[in-house]
Write a protein that holds these residues in place. Sequence first.
Motif, mmCIF file in Angstrom:
data_model
loop_
_atom_site.group_PDB
_atom_site.id
_atom_site.type_symbol
_atom_site.label_atom_id
_atom_site.label_comp_id
_atom_site.label_asym_id
_atom_site.label_seq_id
_atom_site.Cartn_x
_atom_site.Cartn_y
_atom_site.Cartn_z
ATOM 1 N N ALA A 221 -0.651 -12.291 1.960
ATOM 2 C CA ALA A 221 -1.849 -11.515 1.646
ATOM 3 C C ALA A 221 -2.917 -11.664 2.721
ATOM 4 N N VAL A 222 -3.230 -12.905 3.073
ATOM 5 C CA VAL A 222 -4.313 -13.121 4.032
ATOM 6 C C VAL A 222 -3.899 -12.678 5.429
ATOM 7 N N THR A 223 -2.642 -12.874 5.815
ATOM 8 C CA THR A 223 -2.211 -12.431 7.144
ATOM 9 C C THR A 223 -2.202 -10.912 7.244
ATOM 10 N N ALA A 224 -1.860 -10.225 6.160
ATOM 11 C CA ALA A 224 -1.906 -8.763 6.180
ATOM 12 C C ALA A 224 -3.333 -8.266 6.372
ATOM 13 N N VAL A 225 -4.282 -8.907 5.712
ATOM 14 C CA VAL A 225 -5.683 -8.494 5.844
ATOM 15 C C VAL A 225 -6.198 -8.769 7.249
ATOM 16 N N ILE A 226 -5.889 -9.938 7.796
ATOM 17 C CA ILE A 226 -6.352 -10.268 9.141
ATOM 18 C C ILE A 226 -5.715 -9.332 10.167
#
Length: 317
Positions: A221-226
């Motif tokens: 989730a966080v890597t997709a957003v970044i």
Amino acid sequence: MSTLTNKAPTPASAAKPPRQPRTKPERPIWDEEPGAAAKAGKIGVLAVVVLAVLGPLYTIVLTSISSQATIMQAGGLVLVPGEISFAAYQQILNGGVVTRAVLVSVGVTATGTALSMVVSILCAYGLSRPGSFAHTPILFTLLITMFFSAGIIPAYLLVSGLGLINTYWALILPSCISVFNIIILRGFFMGIDRGILDSARIDGASEWRTLTQIVLPMSKAVTAVIALFYGVGYWNAFFNAILYINDSSMNPLQVVLRSYVLQGVSVPGQVDVGTGAAAGPALQMAVIVLAMIPILIVYPFVQKHFTKGVMIGAVKG
């Protein structure tokens, strides 16, 4: 001889207090069910926001696919559909300046996003591990750069000293790292259960294997957003190209868009009215549509991770 003591019977009400009816705990006002007026107000506000977003988008798309006659009749921007023509897209995608600018932007965005993600993930993971080398000084140095910058002239001298002027690396390296994104990734990595990482170490997993096979699969989730943050930043960037690129054939799409739309530069190959070529407003709107398409395609696939990734990364630090 036993004696019996007479006791007066006690009423049931005196023996057992009456049961009080259960009352639901009071909820905050924001948890209460909204009334009809509140629902109508929310619908009205959302409708206004949707119209404010879709209205200009509708006008831009409709103008880009309108013929010269329809645009001249509307006085510039088309609000009512008329004669449909895709001459603007055929003209700008016919191997000219815009086509090359699109390829440059796609290449810079793909390469820059991949490089930025690798550097940011490695930096954030290293800073999230207790006892890592120079943990505090490196983190303190990164935080300083969030509030203080050298300025344009020192940045230009640095890029020039590295020999990056008039190269595609000048569009990538100066904006390769975002400290804000590293802090979000670090906060998420620090929130992962320590027991999982300790179990991996006991089983003999190296730090690299722990990162690639345990930490990253848990951080989708966080890597997709970044990645979305970096991708949008590279796709919309034009200032680095204006500073460091002297060859117009190396300009990304945003610089071409700025020249054609804001500065009024005519698109090469544009023909006068009556020859069947697209009109100026149609060409300008078509370039804007091309600049929006990649983000509109990618965003729906990342949107489901957006709120979760940002909130978890920000709270678990």
